[in-house]
Every structure is written in structure tokens, then in C-alpha cells.
Motif scaffolding. Structure first.
Motif, short mmCIF file in Angstrom:
data_model
loop_
_atom_site.label_atom_id
_atom_site.label_comp_id
_atom_site.label_asym_id
_atom_site.label_seq_id
_atom_site.Cartn_x
_atom_site.Cartn_y
_atom_site.Cartn_z
N GLY A 206 6.31 12.31 -29.55
CA GLY A 206 5.23 13.16 -27.98
C GLY A 206 5.58 12.36 -26.93
N PHE A 207 6.03 11.45 -26.94
CA PHE A 207 6.33 10.35 -25.86
C PHE A 207 7.46 10.40 -24.87
CE2 PHE A 207 7.87 6.54 -23.95
CZ PHE A 207 6.79 6.62 -23.22
N LYS A 208 6.87 11.50 -23.53
CA LYS A 208 8.04 11.49 -22.16
C LYS A 208 7.48 10.66 -21.00
CE LYS A 208 4.95 15.46 -21.06
NZ LYS A 208 4.86 16.84 -20.77
N PRO A 209 8.67 10.42 -19.93
CA PRO A 209 8.63 9.57 -19.20
C PRO A 209 7.61 10.70 -18.50
CG PRO A 209 10.81 10.40 -19.77
CD PRO A 209 9.91 11.07 -20.70
N GLU A 210 6.72 10.24 -17.65
CA GLU A 210 5.75 10.10 -16.35
C GLU A 210 5.34 9.28 -16.05
OE1 GLU A 210 2.32 12.38 -18.85
OE2 GLU A 210 2.26 10.42 -19.99
N GLY A 211 4.53 10.28 -14.22
CA GLY A 211 4.60 8.44 -14.09
C GLY A 211 5.06 8.28 -12.78
N ALA A 212 5.07 7.64 -11.59
CA ALA A 212 5.68 6.87 -10.82
C ALA A 212 6.90 7.20 -10.92
CB ALA A 212 4.95 5.86 -10.05
N PHE B 48 13.78 2.61 -22.07
CA PHE B 48 12.59 2.72 -23.46
C PHE B 48 13.02 3.64 -24.57
CE2 PHE B 48 9.62 4.01 -26.41
CZ PHE B 48 9.51 3.01 -27.14
N LEU B 49 13.31 5.34 -24.14
CA LEU B 49 13.66 6.37 -24.85
C LEU B 49 15.48 6.07 -25.46
CD1 LEU B 49 11.74 9.12 -23.93
CD2 LEU B 49 11.39 7.58 -25.28
N GLN B 50 16.02 5.25 -24.28
CA GLN B 50 17.80 5.53 -24.72
C GLN B 50 17.51 4.05 -25.94
OE1 GLN B 50 18.99 4.81 -20.53
NE2 GLN B 50 19.50 6.93 -20.42
N MET B 51 16.78 3.00 -25.24
CA MET B 51 17.22 1.59 -26.23
C MET B 51 16.70 2.71 -27.74
SD MET B 51 14.83 -1.70 -25.93
CE MET B 51 13.49 -1.16 -26.77
N ARG B 52 15.35 2.91 -27.33
CA ARG B 52 14.94 3.48 -28.95
C ARG B 52 16.29 3.78 -29.67
NH1 ARG B 52 10.68 7.82 -29.88
NH2 ARG B 52 12.20 9.17 -28.98
N SER B 53 16.96 4.96 -29.31
CA SER B 53 18.20 5.62 -29.88
C SER B 53 18.78 4.65 -29.87
CB SER B 53 17.74 6.80 -28.93
OG SER B 53 17.10 8.06 -28.18
N ARG C 253 8.76 5.89 -14.62
CA ARG C 253 9.96 7.50 -15.51
C ARG C 253 10.78 6.63 -15.32
NH1 ARG C 253 9.24 12.88 -14.73
NH2 ARG C 253 6.51 13.14 -13.81
N GLN C 254 11.32 5.66 -14.56
CA GLN C 254 12.75 5.04 -15.18
C GLN C 254 13.34 4.02 -16.44
OE1 GLN C 254 14.07 3.49 -11.18
NE2 GLN C 254 14.98 5.26 -11.00
#
Length: 463
Positions: free
Chosen positions: A231-237, A247-252, A241-242
């Protein structure tokens, strides 16, 4: 070859050693005073100029406006009292003075009485300090030359002024409202009220900006502990978001690399079983001889190595964490080891539920107990909560590991010399698998000397 994880561990260990040698760095007084969280620092950046502006504005208002208003009001009151004194001194008859007193009460809002034949004490002083006393004292001195005493503290709603006249003491009571300007408090209340509202709005919006950063930190911490981030998704400023996308790309990439490594090692180990089985069948048809027995021994050793490779591969498998009673799991592993002939003392505290990969954690504890049992005659296990982690300590009374070799034993396929009884040792993956399992849960595994001279293994798993 040394893996990137080993290099990172060695670098981190070197940094800790250097930090211990240099001693703990004491933060400066400025760093101790400033807040540590991003929200607090952001609010400090917003609030500090606001408070400074209020202080400067209040000081200027108090020093200029309030000072000027008080001065003008004091001068007006002093002029009214001077008029009354002039009229009292002009006609000394009681009837005329009574008319002057009635006129002062009706037109000037002054309650005036004359106590004939009395005198002010020679050491009489005006009680109280402050801008009102100073301004009123100065105004009265400018209007007439008679001795006087100002009392701004005895009465709650009035100010009393005693003036020494030639035939008595003239007592003047005047309402404080004549010397007080409500604009001062109105100004301060408006300024403080609007500041509180603006501060609340700033806290609301700053919290909205900081929340995505906190969620990113929690997601990174959960991923570091080997827990699935759902359920984690980029949000905020934009910048947050960047960072979240990175982080999501690194995790993958990490998950893909681990999966590829696991599949490759598992495939290679599995493929080796076929030729080994074929070799065992062929040797079984040969007549017994010394050479045949040596080959059988070599094949058995190779099978043990293949099983070790598969265990290593399973340690990085796709097992998902589940809520686990860690003390119960540890007791089960100890009971299994005892059934195999091990002598183990177990001391545990009340059960604690942690999200663990059960089979991987069971394999970790099994490896640690087997390693301790292999090199020692008596094994002691203690487990309990220490601060914000569960700590498991495994002690044996074996020969131990020299301090300079404790980092090497975590390298895959590394085996110590004869001091650790190489003939009864495994393939050099027991501690490696155990450490990988602990690290995959965000924990720490380190080696130390046991009180009895053997090896102490300390496992810390965060709550």
C-alpha cells in the motif's frame, strides 16, 4: 570474492571501531538546543521570525504608544489637580471649598477631600513602580511645587494622590480608567490571537508535508527488516515523490537480484544431484576396495555441500513473514536438538510475537545450536526483551573463535583451522545462513567470547 554485503559490513565495522577509538563526539550547545525532528525544525523556522516580529512590535508599541498615552493622561490629571489646588488656596472658607470639591467631583471626576491640620510624614514615599508612577510623578512635579505622595497599589480601582497644602493634606481619589488606555491590551490580544491562528494553520500544513516523509521512512525500515511493504505509494511534495519513486525502484531491483541469485544457486545445486546419484549407483556395483570407499566418501561430502548450497538458497527464498511467538519457536528448536542428544540449558522470558519467516528463523536457530553443540559439551541459551529488541544469547564451552577471525566465519564456505575441529565441521555455511536470516529481519548477529571461554553468539531482532 568478497560480496558487496561483506564489504559494507567491514566498512561499517571499521567506522564503528574508529568512532569508539576517537570517543563519542559531544554535540555543541547549539545542536543540543535545536529540535531534532523535521516538523519541529520547520515550525521553528516559521515561528521564530513571527515571535521576533511580535516582540519588536510589542516593544515599540509599549515604548512609544503606551508611554506617550500614559504621559498625556498623567499630564491631564495633573492639570486638573493643579486647578483644584489653585481654587482651594484662593478662598479658604469652608463653603467655597465645598463648592470646589463638588465641582471637581461633577466636572473633573475627582473625589477631593481636605484634612486640615495634618501633614505628610517626612519619609513618605510613593509605593509601587512602573511607567504610570513615573509619568504621573513627573507630571505632578511640573504642575505644582507642593509635596505629594502617589498610591497606585492600595486601591483596586482608584489611584490616591495626597498633596501637602499649607493648612492640611489634600486627598484626591481618581479612577484608574483616567490613566489607563485599553488600546494596549486590545493590540496585544489581536496580535497574539492572530499569531495562534496562523501557528495552528502552519502546524496543520507542515504536518501534511512531513507525513509522506515519515511514511517513506517507515516503508524503508520495514523493507530493511524483511517485511513486505504493501500500500505504499508516492505522495506529498515533488521532492518527496521523487524519493519515494526511487525507493520503490530500488526495492524492485533488490528483490529481483535476490530472486535471480536464489534461483541460480538452487538450480545449480539441484542439477548436481543427478550426476552424484549416477556416480553412487556405479560405485555400488564395484567390488569393495580402498579406492571405492574413498570415492564414496568424496561423493558423500559433495552431497553434504549440495545440501548446504540448497539451504543457503532457501535462506533467501520467498517465504513471507507471519506473526510468530519467538519464545515458542526457540523452545521447539531446543527440544528437537535435545532429542538428538544435545545438552542445552534454556532460559526464556514471556512470549513475544514478531513478524518472522518461521522456517528461515527455525533454520537460523538450528544452525546456531548445531554449531555450539558441535564444538562444545554444554550449551546455554537465554532469550528475553532488551530495550526495543528481542535478544537471544547462545553460549558454548568449546575452544571459541579468536577475535581476529570472527569476521571471516561469516564468509560463505569459510572454515576455520583445526582449532575448530575441521573434521566434524560442515561446509562453512551455517553462520552465513544464520546471519543472512537475522539481517533479512532487520536484526543483528555478532560474536563474542563466552564467560566460560567458548563462543557467544548474540542475536538481536527488533520489535
Amino acid at each position: 570474492m568478497t560480496s558487496q554485503a561483506d564489504v559494507a559490513d567491514q566498512t561499517l565495522a571499521g567506522e564503528r571501531t574508529t568512532a569508539k577509538a576517537a570517543g563519542p563526539a559531544k554535540p555543541s550547545a547549539f545542536k543540543r538546543l535545536i529540535p531534532r525532528t523535521l516538523l519541529s525544525r520547520s515550525l521553528l523556522i516559521i515561528v521564530s521570525p513571527l515571535v521576533l516580529l511580535q516582540v519588536v512590535s510589542t516593544w515599540i508599541f509599549y515604548d512609544r504608544h503606551y508611554d506617550t498615552i500614559t504621559k498625556r493622561l498623567s499630564q491631564g490629571l495633573a492639570g486638573d489637580i493643579a486647578v483644584v489646588i489653585e481654587l482651594v488656596n484662593r478662598d479658604s472658607s469652608d463653603v467655597q471649598r465645598a463648592q470646589v470639591f463638588r465641582l471637581a467631583r461633577r466636572s473633573l471626576a475627582l473625589d477631593v477631600t481636605l484634612e486640615k491640620g495634618t501633614f505628610l510624614p517626612g519619609d513618605a514615599k510613593s509605593p509601587g513602580y512602573g511607567i504610570l508612577n513615573r509619568k504621573l510623578n513627573k507630571a505632578l512635579e511640573e504642575r505644582f511645587g507642593y509635596p505629594f505622595v502617589i498610591d497606585t497599589r492600595s486601591l483596586e480601582e482608584q489611584v490616591k494622590i495626597d498633596v501637602q497644602l499649607p493648612d492640611g493634606v489634600l486627598a484626591v481619589l481618581v479612577s484608574r480608567k483616567r490613566l489607563f488606555s485599553s488600546t494596549t491590551y486590545i493590540f496585544i490580544m489581536w496580535m497574539v490571537g492572530t499569531s495562534i491562528i496562523l501557528f495552528g494553520v502552519a502546524v496543520f500544513f507542515m504536518r501534511k508535508q512531513v507525513t509522506p516523509i515519515q511514511r517513506l521512512a517507515q516503508a524503508a525500515e520495514s523493507f530493511g527488516k524483511g517485511r513486505d511493504v504493501e500500500g505504499f505509494k508516492p505522495e506529498g511534495a515533488l521532492e518527496v515523490r521523487q524519493a519515494s519513486t526511487a525507493f520503490l525502484q530500488m526495492r524492485s531491483r533488490i528483490k529481483r537480484q535476490v530472486q535471480q541469485r536464489t534461483d541460480m544457486l538452487s538450480g545449480v545445486s539441484h542439477d548436481l544431484r543427478t550426476p552424484l546419484t549416477r556416480m553412487k549407483l556405479q560405485l555400488a556395483m564395484f567390488e569393495a576396495s580402498g579406492d571405492v570407499e574413498d570415492l564414496k566418501s568424496d561423493i558423500t561430502e559433495m552431497e553434504r555441500m549440495v545440501e548446504g548450497y540448497l539451504a543457503f538458497a532457501r535462506g533467501e527464498g520467498t517465504e513471507q513473514p507471519k506473526p510468530t511467538e519467538i519464545m515458542t519457536l526457540l523452545r521447539d528448536v531446543v527440544a528437537q536438538t535435545r532429542r538428538e542428544g544435545g545438552v542445552i540449558d534454556l532460559h526464556t522470558e514471556e512470549d513475544i510475537i514478531l513478524p518472522l519467516r518461521q522456517e528461515a528463523t527455525r533454520r537460523c536457530f538450528t544452525n546456531l545450536l548445531a554449531n555450539a553443540q558441535r564444538y562444545g559439551e554444554h550449551v546455554s541459551v537465554r532469550a528475553g526483551q532488551r530495550n526495543h529488541a528481542v535478544e537471544i544469547t547462545v553460549d558454548d564451552d568449546g575452544p571459541g573463535i579468536p577475535a581476529g577471525r570472527r569476521k571471516d566465519v561469516f564468509k560463505p564456505f569459510f572454515r576455520l583451522d583445526q582449532s575448530r575441529n575441521q573434521e566434524t565441521g560442515g561446509v562453512g555455511l551455517g553462520l552465513t545462513i544464520a546471519r543472512d536470516v537475522v539481517h533479512s529481519h532487520g536484526g543483528e548477529l555478532r560474536l563474542d567470547a563466552a564467560p566460560g571461554g567458548g563462543l557467544r553468539v548474540i542475536v538481536r531482532l527488533p520489535l
